[in-house]
Motif scaffolding. Structure first.
Motif, PDB file in Angstrom:
ATOM      1  N   LEU A 228     -11.969  -5.846   6.407  1.00  0.00           N
ATOM      2  CA  LEU A 228     -11.345  -5.453   5.317  1.00  0.00           C
ATOM      3  C   LEU A 228     -10.073  -6.209   4.879  1.00  0.00           C
ATOM      4  O   LEU A 228      -9.998  -6.579   3.810  1.00  0.00           O
ATOM      5  CB  LEU A 228     -10.795  -4.132   5.455  1.00  0.00           C
TER       6      LEU A 228
ATOM      7  N   SER B 279     -11.512  -9.348   3.028  1.00  0.00           N
ATOM      8  CA  SER B 279     -12.079  -9.002   1.500  1.00  0.00           C
ATOM      9  C   SER B 279     -10.783  -8.506   0.774  1.00  0.00           C
ATOM     10  O   SER B 279     -10.963  -8.052  -0.251  1.00  0.00           O
ATOM     11  CB  SER B 279     -12.906  -8.067   1.740  1.00  0.00           C
ATOM     12  N   GLY B 280      -9.365  -8.511   1.250  1.00  0.00           N
ATOM     13  CA  GLY B 280      -8.362  -8.107   0.439  1.00  0.00           C
ATOM     14  C   GLY B 280      -8.030  -7.099   0.369  1.00  0.00           C
ATOM     15  O   GLY B 280      -7.251  -6.381  -0.455  1.00  0.00           O
ATOM     16  N   GLN B 281      -8.536  -5.817   1.338  1.00  0.00           N
ATOM     17  CA  GLN B 281      -8.299  -4.420   1.248  1.00  0.00           C
ATOM     18  C   GLN B 281      -7.260  -4.418   2.371  1.00  0.00           C
ATOM     19  O   GLN B 281      -7.636  -3.678   3.415  1.00  0.00           O
ATOM     20  CB  GLN B 281      -9.540  -3.804   1.487  1.00  0.00           C
ATOM     21  N   PHE B 282      -6.130  -4.683   2.300  1.00  0.00           N
ATOM     22  CA  PHE B 282      -5.094  -4.807   3.068  1.00  0.00           C
ATOM     23  C   PHE B 282      -4.536  -3.281   3.748  1.00  0.00           C
ATOM     24  O   PHE B 282      -4.379  -3.060   4.844  1.00  0.00           O
ATOM     25  CB  PHE B 282      -3.892  -5.582   2.560  1.00  0.00           C
ATOM     26  N   ILE B 283      -4.453  -2.592   2.815  1.00  0.00           N
ATOM     27  CA  ILE B 283      -4.080  -0.819   3.058  1.00  0.00           C
ATOM     28  C   ILE B 283      -5.242  -0.355   4.335  1.00  0.00           C
ATOM     29  O   ILE B 283      -4.570   0.234   5.051  1.00  0.00           O
ATOM     30  CB  ILE B 283      -3.740  -0.223   1.901  1.00  0.00           C
ATOM     31  N   ASP B 284      -6.437  -0.543   3.721  1.00  0.00           N
ATOM     32  CA  ASP B 284      -7.317  -0.190   4.625  1.00  0.00           C
ATOM     33  C   ASP B 284      -7.430  -0.850   5.869  1.00  0.00           C
ATOM     34  O   ASP B 284      -7.754  -0.038   6.910  1.00  0.00           O
ATOM     35  CB  ASP B 284      -8.816   0.010   3.734  1.00  0.00           C
ATOM     36  N   ALA B 285      -7.324  -2.086   5.729  1.00  0.00           N
ATOM     37  CA  ALA B 285      -7.358  -2.855   7.150  1.00  0.00           C
ATOM     38  C   ALA B 285      -6.116  -2.247   7.988  1.00  0.00           C
ATOM     39  O   ALA B 285      -6.424  -2.355   9.152  1.00  0.00           O
ATOM     40  CB  ALA B 285      -7.003  -4.149   6.671  1.00  0.00           C
ATOM     41  N   LYS B 286      -5.096  -1.886   7.236  1.00  0.00           N
ATOM     42  CA  LYS B 286      -3.837  -1.723   8.151  1.00  0.00           C
ATOM     43  C   LYS B 286      -4.267  -0.487   9.036  1.00  0.00           C
ATOM     44  O   LYS B 286      -3.824  -0.426  10.297  1.00  0.00           O
ATOM     45  CB  LYS B 286      -2.729  -1.444   7.280  1.00  0.00           C
TER      46      LYS B 286
END
Length: 645
Positions: free
Chosen positions: A29, A32-39
């Motif tokens: 994530l 792929s730039g999906q930082f909030i989900d990655a967090k």
């Protein structure tokens, strides 16, 4: 991808193979730039494996993500956690940079400075060292310690091998010199650095101070010092032109610039503007004329208008520039005016928002905004009108005037009952006139007879869309018949505002009368000011008023004197462009003779102009640089246009 700038940044590699573990999912994530989900997944990982094999990376990513989204306090906690739990981590150097950036973002400058200094001393990455040095320069700038800021930025300029960082340092250094330093500071810094970079930039800034003050001696001495220190500098050719300007004016005579089109399609316009300026100059007495020179530049000479403005502005004896003529040229020249701190005063540019470009842009032109507001005030306050219908063309002139007039009427307590548009190419306006309540004779009588026979009342004006109703003036009812019936059309509004041009307005007015809208006040803008309107509309012009910025037939003494002088000098009648230019020049000359002997004094005193008795209306310059003018209120009498205010 990169989510944080600066040295020590961690760039995403190729996205990992899809997996179901929290850390691998987080990495997928993240990349792929999906930082909030990655967090969420990173947090899940460190909660389950706080000292696991990927915990260092997880804490670092959590700090990066919070820093990226502006949550620096939380980011700092993750970075400290990483430092404490993993004192030998490979992330320690980039973490130090990110911590310093976050402290700086939070305004904790002392903590940030300690960290940046540590990076400069111990970070093995040379780029990180230069990045930290740039940040230290920024910190000095924020603390108003410009001398130390320039010292650090100069070091970056000289020593850094990173073009991006060097470019940022140069930009910040130039910004400090241009926007932050006063004259005394510039002189002190020149003495400190003595030669080389950035003394060249500091000398150029010092030149600008002397230019603004019209200090010929120091201006020339600074030019000569520049040539001595930097004999091969790329700016030398331009500065040699500056020196020539000074040496060609040994008497230090004041100069006023004029930028107008004298060739090409706009040459007639430019000539009329220039003639207005020349007349104002010619009417000065000999003593007054000896105090200044007029310098004219052709703005249609095949090069950018801003370049002509800059050539004039570079002359330290130039205290103001009349022009440019076109709105787009004023926009293009605004940055030059600000750079050289010289007032540009356009007598013609009327596009919205020009004086708001910066504090050195002024104008003395009749704008649509001014027309609309002035007419609304005259209609409500002087004519006592309250309810209005607007019949406007769907072109910029009509649309803008409609908006301004409507807003001003409402602010004065009036009401816009209806607003109806027409196409500029139309010649038949039946549809629009019926929409605002017009009615042909036969239809009006038929409706009246039906209402009488059925004993029904007329429309209630209080309901939306009811703009007219029959008003019986006379009639004899006998044996079910009405003889000698005379009916007028009563309207729910007091006036019709028609912000169009005379050719279409002239066609609309007789059609209004045909549809029994014949006892209403008609209002218009400067597009009405033509004898052709009288020729087209003829006897149907009854109660009509419009405004304009100049009226040659005015009985005001200053207008009549101007008309006579202009015709005697140029053999033709002036236009509004000539009148506005004449007033613009007279305002500048009046201030010049009132001790506005440099461009800063001129700008300050322009903002203080109040009720200047111009031939294009009594004029006040607002703090914005906009001219508030008392326009001419005009009407019709015996097939002539007359002034009524």
């Amino acid at each position: 991808m990169t989510i944080s700038g600066g040295a020590g940044e961690v760039k995403g590699e190729e996205p990992p193979v899809r997996s179901s573990t929290p850390f691998e999912k987080a990495e997928e994530l993240f990349h792929s730039g999906q930082f909030i989900d990655a967090k969420i997944y990173y947090q899940s990982y460190v909660q389950g494996s706080p000292s696991g094999p990927n915990a260092e990376t997880a804490y670092f990513r959590l700090g990066q993500i919070d820093q990226q989204i502006g949550s620096c306090s939380t980011a700092i906690s993750f970075y400290y956690l990483l430092q404490n739990k993993f004192p030998d981590s490979a992330y320690l150097h980039p973490v130090r940079m990110h911590l310093a950036e976050c402290q700086m973002e939070l305004g904790h400058y002392a903590e940030a400075e300690d960290l940046f200094r540590e990076i400069v001393m111990v970070d093995p990455d040379k780029k990180a060292q230069w990045q930290a040095m740039h940040y230290l320069g920024q910190l000095d700038e924020k603390r108003f310690d410009y001398a130390n800021a320039l010292a650090k930025l100069t070091r970056l300029h000289v020593e850094s091998e990173d073009a991006e960082i060097r470019g940022k340092a140069d930009d910040l250094l130039q910004e400090i010199i241009d926007e932050k330093l006063g004259q005394t500071q510039v002189v002190s810094l020149i003495q400190k650095f003595r030669t080389g970079f950035p003394v060249d930039k500091l000398l150029l800034k010092l030149l600008s101070f002397y230019r603004v003050e019209r200090d010929r001696g120091n201006y020339r001495a600074t030019l000569m010092e520049f040539f001595r220190l930097f004999p091969d500098h790329p700016e030398r050719p331009r500065l040699e032109k500056y020196l020539k300007q000074v040496d060609e004016n040994p008497s230090n005579v004041l100069r006023v610039g004029v930028v107008v089109p004298l060739t090409g399609n706009l040459s007639v316009t430019g000539q009329r503007v220039l003639q207005g300026v020349q007349l104002a100059v010619n009417l000065q007495n000999q003593k007054e004329r000896g105090k200044f020179e007029l310098v004219v530049k052709n703005s249609s000479a095949g090069r950018p208008v801003a370049q002509s403005v800059e050539e004039l502005a570079a002359d330290p004896n130039m205290i103001a520039i009349i022009g440019p003529v076109l709105s787009e040229d004023v926009r293009d020249s605004a940055a030059v005016a600000r750079k050289y701190q010289i007032p540009i005063f356009s007598p013609t540019a009327s596009a919205p928002g020009l004086p708001e470009l910066n504090e050195f842009v002024f104008r003395n032109a009749m704008t649509r905004d001014l027309q609309g507001r002035f007419l609304a005030q005259y209609a409500v306050n002087d004519l006592g009108l309250r309810r209005f219908v607007i019949l406007y063309p769907t072109e910029a002139y009509g649309v803008e005037l409609t908006e301004v007039f409507s807003n001003e009427v409402r602010s004065l307590g009036g009401e816009i009952v209806a607003s109806v548009s027409y196409d500029r190419s139309q010649t038949d306006f039946k549809g629009q006139i019926l929409e605002i309540g017009g009615m042909a004779d036969d239809d009006l009588k038929k409706l009246t007879q039906e209402q009488i026979a059925n004993q029904t009342g007329s429309k209630d004006f209080g309901k939306p869309g009811h703009y007219s109703r029959p008003l019986v003036q006379m009639g004899l009812w006998t044996e079910g018949k009405i003889d000698n019936l005379k009916v007028d059309l009563e309207l729910s509004y007091d006036a019709i505002f028609m912000p169009g041009v005379y050719d279409r307005v002239g066609l609309i007015i007789p059609q209004l009368v045909f549809y029994n809208i014949d006892d209403v006040t008609l209002l218009g803008g400067s597009g009405w000011n033509s004898p052709e309107l009288i020729a087209i509309a003829g006897k149907y012009l009854k109660k009509g008023y419009f405004v304009d910025g100049f009226f040659p037939a005015s009985e005001q003494p200053e207008v009549q004197t101007f008309m006579q002088n202009y015709k005697n000098t140029f053999g033709e009648d002036p236009t509004i462009l000539s009148a506005q230019s004449y007033d613009t020049a007279n305002i500048i000359l009046h201030l010049l003779h009132s001790n506005a002997d440099n461009r800063i004094k001129m700008r300050t005193q322009l903002n203080q102009v109040r009720d200047f008795p111009g031939v294009s209306g009594r004029t006040t310059i607002l703090p914005s640089g906009e001219a508030e003018k008392h326009l001419f209120s005009l009407s019709f009498k015996k097939k002539k246009i007359i002034q009524v205010n």
